[in-house]
Design a protein around this motif. Sequence first.
Motif, short mmCIF file in Angstrom:
data_model
loop_
_atom_site.label_atom_id
_atom_site.label_comp_id
_atom_site.label_asym_id
_atom_site.label_seq_id
_atom_site.Cartn_x
_atom_site.Cartn_y
_atom_site.Cartn_z
N THR A 1 0.82 -1.20 0.00
CA THR A 1 0.00 0.00 0.00
C THR A 1 0.86 1.27 0.00
O THR A 1 0.42 2.31 -0.46
N GLU A 2 2.08 1.15 0.51
CA GLU A 2 2.96 2.33 0.45
C GLU A 2 3.36 2.62 -0.99
O GLU A 2 3.68 3.75 -1.34
N GLY A 3 3.37 1.58 -1.81
CA GLY A 3 3.46 1.76 -3.25
C GLY A 3 4.81 2.11 -3.83
O GLY A 3 4.96 2.11 -5.03
N GLU A 4 5.80 2.36 -3.01
CA GLU A 4 7.07 2.85 -3.54
C GLU A 4 8.20 2.23 -2.73
O GLU A 4 8.10 2.13 -1.52
N ILE A 5 9.26 1.81 -3.41
CA ILE A 5 10.42 1.27 -2.71
C ILE A 5 11.46 2.38 -2.60
O ILE A 5 11.78 3.03 -3.61
N SER A 6 11.93 2.62 -1.38
CA SER A 6 12.93 3.69 -1.22
C SER A 6 14.30 3.07 -0.97
O SER A 6 14.46 2.16 -0.15
N ILE A 7 15.27 3.57 -1.71
CA ILE A 7 16.62 2.98 -1.70
C ILE A 7 17.65 4.06 -1.41
O ILE A 7 17.58 5.17 -1.97
N LEU A 8 18.57 3.74 -0.50
CA LEU A 8 19.70 4.63 -0.21
C LEU A 8 20.97 3.96 -0.75
O LEU A 8 21.24 2.80 -0.42
N GLU A 9 21.72 4.67 -1.54
CA GLU A 9 22.99 4.12 -2.02
C GLU A 9 24.15 4.84 -1.34
O GLU A 9 24.26 6.07 -1.40
N ILE A 10 25.02 4.04 -0.76
CA ILE A 10 26.22 4.58 -0.12
C ILE A 10 27.34 4.51 -1.14
O ILE A 10 27.94 3.45 -1.37
N GLY A 11 27.54 5.64 -1.81
CA GLY A 11 28.56 5.72 -2.85
C GLY A 11 27.93 5.69 -4.24
O GLY A 11 27.96 4.67 -4.93
N PHE A 12 27.35 6.82 -4.67
CA PHE A 12 26.66 6.90 -5.97
C PHE A 12 27.61 6.67 -7.13
O PHE A 12 27.26 6.04 -8.13
N GLY A 13 28.83 7.19 -7.03
CA GLY A 13 29.89 6.93 -8.00
C GLY A 13 29.48 7.13 -9.45
O GLY A 13 29.08 8.21 -9.86
N THR A 14 29.57 6.05 -10.23
CA THR A 14 29.29 6.10 -11.67
C THR A 14 27.79 6.07 -12.00
O THR A 14 27.43 6.15 -13.17
N GLY A 15 26.95 5.87 -10.99
CA GLY A 15 25.51 5.79 -11.25
C GLY A 15 25.08 4.43 -11.79
O GLY A 15 23.92 4.24 -12.16
N LEU A 16 26.00 3.45 -11.81
CA LEU A 16 25.65 2.13 -12.36
C LEU A 16 24.50 1.49 -11.58
O LEU A 16 23.53 1.00 -12.17
N ASN A 17 24.58 1.50 -10.27
CA ASN A 17 23.52 0.86 -9.48
C ASN A 17 22.18 1.58 -9.66
O ASN A 17 21.13 0.95 -9.69
N ALA A 18 22.25 2.89 -9.76
CA ALA A 18 21.01 3.66 -9.95
C ALA A 18 20.39 3.30 -11.30
O ALA A 18 19.18 3.06 -11.40
N PHE A 19 21.22 3.21 -12.34
CA PHE A 19 20.69 2.93 -13.69
C PHE A 19 20.13 1.51 -13.76
O PHE A 19 19.05 1.28 -14.30
N ILE A 20 20.84 0.55 -13.18
CA ILE A 20 20.33 -0.83 -13.21
C ILE A 20 19.03 -0.92 -12.40
O ILE A 20 18.10 -1.62 -12.79
N THR A 21 18.96 -0.19 -11.31
CA THR A 21 17.73 -0.20 -10.52
C THR A 21 16.58 0.42 -11.30
O THR A 21 15.44 -0.07 -11.27
#
Length: 231
Positions: free
Chosen positions: A58-78
């Motif tokens: 019901t909260e409808g959204e997954i919230s993610i914290l990344e420790i070390g954004f760096g190249t943005g690879l994890n953000a893009f894959i997510t």
Amino acid sequence: MKREIIITSDGSTSIHLPDWNEQYHSKHGAIQEAYHVFIKAGLEHFYADFISNSDKKTEGEISILEIGFGTGLNAFITFLEGKKKSLKVNYVGVEAYPVLDDEIQKLNYVSELKATEYQPEFDKIHSVSWDEKQLISDDFKLTKRKQFFEQIEDVNKFDIIYFDAFGATNQPELWTEAIFLKMYKALKKEGVLTTYSAKGSVRRAMQTVGFTVERLAGPPGKREMLRATKK
Ligand SMILES: C[S@@+](CC[C@H](N)C(=O)[O-])C[C@H]1O[C@@H](n2cnc3c(N)ncnc32)[C@H](O)[C@@H]1O
């Protein structure tokens, strides 16, 4: 500090720090590691529970914290995984030393991930301003926070933490009880933190601040990794 672009064993790029003999990702494969440690053990694990638990749904959204954004690879894959699963994602990437534009141009993640149709979103992930919540797509909100990890004071805000700091050999101060207590506080109940590290001292520091910790099979080139849950 000097930074060089390298190609890892799965063909995807990473950044190498010669002074520290350290990489932003595993030399055995940057994309493979990101999928294994953060997507499979983190997002997919949490998501399996998310879709079977109506309270979370019901909260409808997954919230993610990344420790070390760096190249943005994890953000893009997510972002790509969120699209596949029709998820709404609120993503916060903390980074004190942003990667430079000319370095970003040399990263091959869009082509290696066969995601050329999402090149505009990859570019947007990098071009949006820091310290403001930005819409990368209707379902993917990104806040890049230019901040030291030591300054994180979030409470009860995140479902998942991708803990992707440099290794303890170079930055032992980031693998301490003090930092993991911040992580514990930042997570919601039932939230999970995943990391590529499998060190006994790291596991014990996590347990001391209250996490329940599992040892999981690691990505290529690594026997084990850790997943910590705030029960
Ligand atoms: C292993 S790399 C992160 C890789 C990143 N997740 C990626 O996919 O490219 C660690 C990151 O932590 C950043 N960093 C190092 N010390 C920091 C600190 N004390 N506070 C905030 N960022 C820090 C580095 O600049 C680097 O980008």
